[in-house]
Structures are given as C-alpha cells and as structure tokens.
Design an enzyme around this catalytic site. Structure first.
Site, short mmCIF file in Angstrom:
data_model
loop_
_atom_site.label_atom_id
_atom_site.label_comp_id
_atom_site.label_asym_id
_atom_site.label_seq_id
_atom_site.Cartn_x
_atom_site.Cartn_y
_atom_site.Cartn_z
CG HIS A 193 27.89 43.46 49.73
ND1 HIS A 193 27.15 44.38 50.43
CD2 HIS A 193 29.14 43.99 49.63
CE1 HIS A 193 27.90 45.43 50.71
NE2 HIS A 193 29.12 45.21 50.23
CG ASP B 260 18.85 37.67 49.38
OD1 ASP B 260 19.93 38.21 49.07
OD2 ASP B 260 17.74 38.17 49.12
C1 GDG Z 1 22.97 42.12 47.45
C2 GDG Z 1 22.79 40.74 48.11
C3 GDG Z 1 22.45 41.92 50.29
C4 GDG Z 1 14.36 46.93 44.63
N1 GDG Z 1 13.43 47.29 43.76
C5 GDG Z 1 13.43 48.64 43.72
C6 GDG Z 1 14.36 49.09 44.62
N2 GDG Z 1 14.93 48.01 45.17
C7 GDG Z 1 15.98 48.05 46.20
C8 GDG Z 1 15.47 47.57 47.52
C9 GDG Z 1 16.74 47.15 48.21
C10 GDG Z 1 17.63 46.70 47.06
O1 GDG Z 1 17.04 47.18 45.87
C11 GDG Z 1 17.72 45.19 46.97
O2 GDG Z 1 18.58 44.76 48.00
P1 GDG Z 1 18.62 43.26 48.52
O3 GDG Z 1 19.44 43.22 49.74
O4 GDG Z 1 17.23 42.81 48.78
O5 GDG Z 1 19.22 42.37 47.34
P2 GDG Z 1 20.45 42.46 46.25
O6 GDG Z 1 20.24 43.52 45.27
O7 GDG Z 1 20.54 41.09 45.67
O8 GDG Z 1 21.76 42.79 47.10
C12 GDG Z 1 21.89 40.87 49.31
C13 GDG Z 1 22.78 43.21 49.58
O9 GDG Z 1 23.61 42.97 48.44
C14 GDG Z 1 23.52 44.17 50.50
O10 GDG Z 1 24.68 43.63 51.01
O11 GDG Z 1 21.47 42.17 51.26
O12 GDG Z 1 21.77 39.63 49.95
O13 GDG Z 1 22.25 39.80 47.18
O14 GDG Z 1 17.35 48.23 48.85
O15 GDG Z 1 14.77 48.59 48.15
N3 GDG Z 1 14.59 50.40 44.84
C15 GDG Z 1 13.85 51.30 44.11
N4 GDG Z 1 12.96 50.90 43.19
C16 GDG Z 1 12.70 49.61 42.97
O16 GDG Z 1 11.86 49.27 42.12
N5 GDG Z 1 14.06 52.61 44.30
#
Ligand code: GDG
Length: 729
Positions: free
Chosen positions: A167, A374
C-alpha cells in the site's frame, strides 16, 4: 480449526479490541480495505491480523473470548506481546520501512532487534494463515508490515496461492539498496504468485531491485524465481464511490454541512485531511498557505484553511516532534495574520466522524493534498467523489500515486512552496464551469474503478497467476517420471547419454574462465562410473573450447563435442567441421572488443569457430542496453549468410549457423544407435538437440522456461542426483 477458501492477512483487523473500564470491547472499523474485502465474491473467507491489544495485558480467558468473538466477524487474531508491538510495529515497520520507502532516509533507523522481531512476527502471521487456508485456497497478504509472510507461507505450504499488495511506494533501487535486509525482503515477497503495487513506477522499482540484487530479470512483469513464475502489476486502489454518494444524502452529513456553512459564512474553505505523518507534507503545506496570505493579501479575511490531522503512531518520537512543529506553525501563522473575527487556520488533531469528513469535502472550495510521498492517497479521490453536483478544485502533489488517475487536478511539487501558494490562488479564482468540467472527468473515472473493482481485479489476476504457475509445472519431472526413466535405463542393453556442461552439470560461475568452472570430484566420479559401464556411451556436448573439455575429462571414456559441434573427439581423436571462420573473426572481433572496453565487466572469448561477448558481470540494465546495441551492430556487419548472431545465457555469440548441437547429436545417435537415449541441457543451444533427437528419448531441460524437452528438472543439483542414481544401478 476450520479451513477457508480465502485468507486475508493484514497487520490490523477490521475489528479493533480495546479495554474500557476494565472490560474488553470490540469496535468494527469500516476502513477502505474492509469494504474492499467484504465485497469479494468468496463467501468463505477469514481475516487474520493483530486485534490491537497486547497479549501481556490479557488473561487466558480473555484471549479465548477474543478468539470466539472475532470468529463471529470472520476474523482470527494473531496475538503480539508489548515488546513485539514495539520492535516489529513501531520498530522495523514504522521506524525502518515506512521512512525509507517514503524516501526519508534520515529518519530511517536500522536495528537488528527490529529485524529479529519482524521475522518472528511475520512467521507467526504465516503460521496462522497456513492453518486457516484450505489446501486449494488463496491467501492475500497486505502491506509493508508483512513482506516476509509470502516467503514464510510458501515454505510451510508450497502449493498455496499467495497474493501480496503493497500500500506504500516501493522506492527506487538507489534508496532500497540501503536496507540491510534488502535481499531477504525481496525473497520474502517472491514467495507470492502475484505482487501488486498502486502504480507502475513502484512495480518498475521492485523489478529493478530484483534484477540488481538477485539477478532476476523479468519478462513483461513476470519474474522467474525458485522454479515459479511471479507476476507483478499495478492495481491502483480506489474508494467505495457509492458510499460517498450515499453519505451526501444522510441527515448527519447534511447537519454537518449546515454547521460548516454557519461557521465559515463568507469565507472560502480550503480543506486538508490526513493522518498526522511526515510523509504528508503538513508543515510545508502550512508554509505555502502562509505564502498565499502574504503574496495574495486579497485573501486575508476571506479564506480559511480547515486542517484535520488524525493522530497516528503517537508512541513514536518523530511523530510527537512533528505534532509539536505543526502546532507551533499553526499558532505562528494565526498570530501573524489572525484578527478578532477571522482565524486563518482551523486545526483539529482528532479523528472526525465519517459524515463530518464528507460534509467538509462537500463544502470545501479547495482540497489541498500535498504529500512529500504517498503510495496512493485516498483523500484526493474522496474529495472528488463527495462533490456531486457541487464545484471545487483539487490541488494534488505529483508525489502521490493518485496523480496518474487524477490529471485534471492542479498538480504541484510540494517542495516548491511558491508554486503551491500560486496553485491555491489559481484554484480560488477558477471559474465554476472549469471546476465542474475537471471534477466530472475525474468522477467518471473513479465511478468505474472503485475499490470493489480493484479487489476483484486483483483476485482474478491472482487466480490466473496461480494457473500459469501450475501450467509451468506440467513438465517438471515427478518421482514417478524419474522412476520410469530409471527402469527404462535398467532394461536397456545400449544407452546413449548426452550432457551439456555449463548450467547443466555445473552452475554458472562468475567468470567464463576454465579454472573456476572445472568439474567437482563428485561429478567426475559419477561420469566415470557411467562411462565405465559398457552398455553406455557418454557424450559431453558443450559450447566450451576443446582444450577445456579435454583437460576436465582427461582419462574418461567420453565423447567430447566442443564449440557446439565444431570439434568432436571420438575414440580419443579430434576432428573438426569443414568451415572457415577466420575471416569472420578478423572482421568482427574488433567490434566485440570495442564494446567490452567501454562496458565494465564484459569479456570477449575467442574460440576456433565462434566469438563470444560475455556480460554476466555487467550491471544488468547496462548489459541489456549494450548487448542489444552490439547485436544490432553485428547483424549489420555480418555479411556472410552462413554466420549467425545468437543470444544465450548472458552472452552474445557469433558462429556458423550450421554448427549446432542438433547436428552434433544427430551424428552421435547415428554412430551409437541405442535403446535408451538421455539428453540434458539448459539453454537455447540445447533446444536444437532436444528437437533433433527421436521423440521417445528422455530429454530434460535443467531450469525453468519454455522448452522442447520432454521433461524439466529444477537445478544442477537435481540432474546430478539423477545421474548419480543411474550410475549406482
Ligand atoms: C496508506 C498509504 C494509500 C482521515 N482522517 C479521517 C479519516 N481519514 C481517512 C480518509 C482516508 C484515510 O483516512 C487516509 O487514507 P490515505 O490513502 O490518504 O493515507 P494512509 O492512511 O497513509 O494510507 C496511502 C492507502 O494506504 C491505501 O492503500 O492510499 O498512500 O499511505 O480514507 O478519509 N476518516 C474519518 N475521520 C477522519 O478524521 N472517518
């Protein structure tokens, strides 16, 4: 224990166990991955992972309760001690792999105790998965915490179908090579049948590391390793599009939207949402926002940055320091520009309910997504999905995996503060129609490739990859095949045994020079015994020059065929083909030498009837380029129809076309008609002999890959063992 058709393995489970007021509580978390997995058509599945509470804090009864309770959610726990969480999770996973794979070399710590714990925990995960998987089942392993699981699983259950998805980014070779355990991790991953990455660049980096560190080349993304074919490909993870659309109609979301409208009234909203992590570029983003206010003062009092940062890895020092830096920067900027009725930044260090996040996306005029690195970034996609019928502009870092699918975003380099500030201004003044055109294009794409499509795509490719693997096993000699061969050998009164040398009887050595490649005592003993049996006729058919063969097999009653058939020694006397190759050598040798002198590690070998350009010690990518250049130049230079340019195992060879092992074995089988014929070889020159020999012969290719031989054996060790057994009959 029950067996399942599909076992999903990830560090955390979709259900989290916590202790509240002394009692255990089970909180289902509906992350993107959980949604993706629940949509998979396989009904018979289980999820293996850490339940989120250290085993030191649990009594035996409580553990049992956890097992029973999780089973109701199709989950199975792997218990970890506090020490394991510290060394495996906070240590190797998040203090070594995470920073390095995101190119934060200076934040990367290498400690041997981290690695020891990583192996131990990965083994425990592999063990649990193997106990739960049906023998014809599949296991899908997720992410950087568990990179050794595929290899460990393959050791326990060699026939299992195993997929792995990373990921986070896979870094370029120059960064990856810094890792002390770089080879072990690659080998761990190569236990899988399918290895998925978010984007092609990460797959490319992985393949380049396999080539440079393990010498494994790929053919259109397929790597051959340990007798198996492993597919690598890009599967860009996405979101549950429908869930965001549906959320917009929910009363909680609508309520949150009205509250935001009330709170921010006439201000434009720039939103940013992430886990508080240094890879997300939060301090840089704040500086860019400051620059916007400074360079475009018209926005002072008119725009607010609403920043949600979800607490993450709060036990790790780097994260605590980052939090301090962010808080100080927010205060500084608010202090510098804020007024009595306008605060430029609203910062929330907490997890907000899903509906509030969707409301924020829906209301925000701009989303500012500026990671330094990312893997994908789902926030960018979620923002676009939450804009049903509304306008908004996405500013997206070009260092995210998501940029490939969202080219209509304003793309920025997060380190270029000024350009980020300019992009914010551009976004704030962009016309509504332009905004909607861009959003519409992105939405159409996200709507079709959802997280559900992503997971089913991966699963169907995994099944296909396993089929290819099984197909390739079809020619592998089983014990039954070997027994049949031994029986045919025992019953025959005349036998012809034809053996290639390098790659068949001897593993490749670092240099083509004769001294290193000479036969071992064991091999000589086997050949001696085989050739001493008067029912046998033994021949070594090699591309080596006659001098080397003569020296290595002195005193043995063996027919020697050197230089692919140019020279033959029957009954102790050498004879050669009638062909003049000297004029070709004179013309072409300078070309080979020119290429060798400008390519570190390359060597030219001159034989009577061939010229060879060896590149086994050349850096692989360079070798590939130079070998192709050389071949092109040689093909142009050769003006004799009788001469061919051939590509072999790390060699480019020029030789007369009609000198080949096919002709050589044709002659041999004519001279020694036999009831039993065995021929073994490993490379393209041996295919000529497999093709020429009668169909009932036992032809064996040593190694994997396509072949005209009837059978295949994995390695030099395997064929040596078989010959040894024949010699003892
Ligand atoms: C890893 C990889 C890859 C955030 N704040 C809140 C909240 N979130 C949710 C977002 C989103 C998730 O968290 C974050 O996902 P990302 O993809 O942006 O980043 P990582 O956590 O670092 O994820 C990344 C991912 O894995 C999937 O393969 O895309 O590159 O680093 O869904 O919405 N959700 C809620 N409250 C919040 O305050 N409910």
């Amino acid at each position: 224990m029950r067996n399942y058709k599909l076992v999903i393995v990830s560090n955390r489970l979709p259900v989290n166990v916590i202790r509240k007021d002394g009692k255990l509580e089970f909180e289902p978390s509906s992350g993107g991955l959980a949604t993706a997995m629940s949509s998979l058509s396989q009904a018979d599945k289980v999820w293996v992972g850490w339940p989120g509470i250290a085993s030191d804090d649990l009594s035996d009864d409580e553990r049992q309760t956890i097992v029973t309770e999780l089973e109701k959610h199709d989950c199975h726990p792997v218990f970890l001690t506090r020490k394991q969480v510290e060394l495996f999770y906070e240590g190797y996973s998040n203090d070594t792999l995470w920073p390095l794979f995101h190119y934060f070399q200076s934040l990367t710590h290498h400690k041997i105790e981290y690695w020891d714990a990583y192996i131990e925990v990965n083994q425990a995960f592999a063990q649990a998965a193997s106990e739960l998987a049906a023998s014809d089942g599949s296991v899908w392993v997720h992410d950087y915490h568990l990179m050794m699981v595929p290899g460990e699983l393959r050791k326990i259950a060699p026939r299992l179908t195993i997929g792995f998805f990373l990921h986070i980014p896979f870094p370029s070779f120059e960064i990856y090579r810094l890792l002390p355990q770089r080879k072990e991790l690659l080998e761990g991953l190569l236990g899988a049948d399918l290895i998925g990455f978010h984007i092609y660049d990460y797959a490319r980096h992985f393949m380049s590391s396999c080539l440079r560190l393990l010498g494994l080349a790929n053919h259109r993304g397929v790597i051959e390793y340990d007798g198996r074919l492993i597919k690598t490909d890009a599967y860009p993870i996405s979101i549950d599009y429908q869930k965001f659309q549906a959320a917009l109609g929910k009363s909680e979301t609508k309520k949150a939207m009205s509250a935001l409208k009330q709170q921010y009234k006439d201000s434009k909203i720039i939103v940013s949402v992430d886990r508080l992590d240094y890879s997300k570029g939060i301090p840089e983003r704040l500086e860019a926002f400051r620059m916007l206010l400074q360079h475009y003062p018209k926005w002072q009092g008119k725009v607010r940055l609403v920043m949600v940062a979800v607490p993450s890895r709060t036990e790790v020092k780097t994260y605590q320091e980052l939090r301090d830096t962010i808080e100080q920067t927010v205060s500084r900027i608010n202090g510098e520009f804020g007024t009595v009725d306008w605060m430029p930044i609203s910062y929330q260090f907490q997890n907000r309910p899903f509906e509030e996040v969707v409301a924020l996306y829906a209301m925000a005029d701009v989303a500012l997504v500026t990671p330094i690195r990312d893997g994908m970034n789902l926030v960018a996609k979620e923002y676009v999905a939450s804009k049903q019928g509304r306008s908004g502009v996405l500013i997206l870092s070009e260092m995210t995996g998501a940029i490939d699918e969202l080219p209509e975003a304003l793309s920025i380099n997060p380190s270029n503060t000024e350009s980020v500030a300019n992009a914010m201004n551009e976004a704030l003044i962009m016309g509504k129609r332009e905004q909607q055109r861009r959003l519409g294009d992105m939405q159409r794409r996200l709507k079709t490739y959802t997280v559900q499509v992503w997971s089913s795509d991966f699963m169907s490719d995994l099944e296909a990859a396993a089929e290819i693997r099984d197909g390739r096993h079809r020619k592998q000699m089983t014990l039954i095949d070997q027994n049949n061969l031994k029986m045919a050998y025992a019953n025959a009164s005349s036998r012809l045994i034809i053996l290639d040398y390098d790659g068949t009887l001897k593993d490749f050595v670092p240099s083509p020079r004769a001294l290193l490649a000479r036969p071992s005592l064991r091999l000589r003993r086997i050949l001696k015994r085989l050739s001493a049996d008067n029912r046998n006729h033994l021949a070594i058919v090699s591309g080596r020059p006659k001098k080397a063969l003569e020296r290595w097999f002195r005193g043995l009653n063996i027919t020697l065929v050197a230089e692919h058939g140019a020279w033959t020694r029957y009954e102790g006397k050498w004879s050669k083909v009638d062909s003049d190759f000297n004029h070709v050598k004179k013309q072409l040798k300078p070309i080979l030498e020119k290429y060798a002198s400008r390519t570190a590690g390359a060597e030219v070998e001159e034989k009577d009837y061939s010229l060879v350009w060896h590149y086994r010690n050349v850096v692989p990518e360079l070798a590939y380029v130079r070998a192709n250049e050389l071949k092109r130049e040689l093909v142009h230079a050769v003006n004799d129809e009788e001469v061919g340019v051939f590509s072999g195992e790390k060699v480019v060879e020029i030789k007369p076309i009609d000198i080949n092992k096919g002709h050589a074995v044709d002659e041999l089988s004519g001279m020694y008609p036999s009831e039993f014929i065995l021929a073994a070889g490993d490379d393209y020159t041996d295919e000529d002999m497999f093709h020429t020999l009668p169909r009932e012969s036992y032809t064996i290719k040593v190694g994997t890959g396509r072949t005209k031989a009837r059978h295949q054996l994995r390695s030099v060790t395997d064929i040596t063992r078989l010959l040894e057994e024949l010699s003892q009959q």
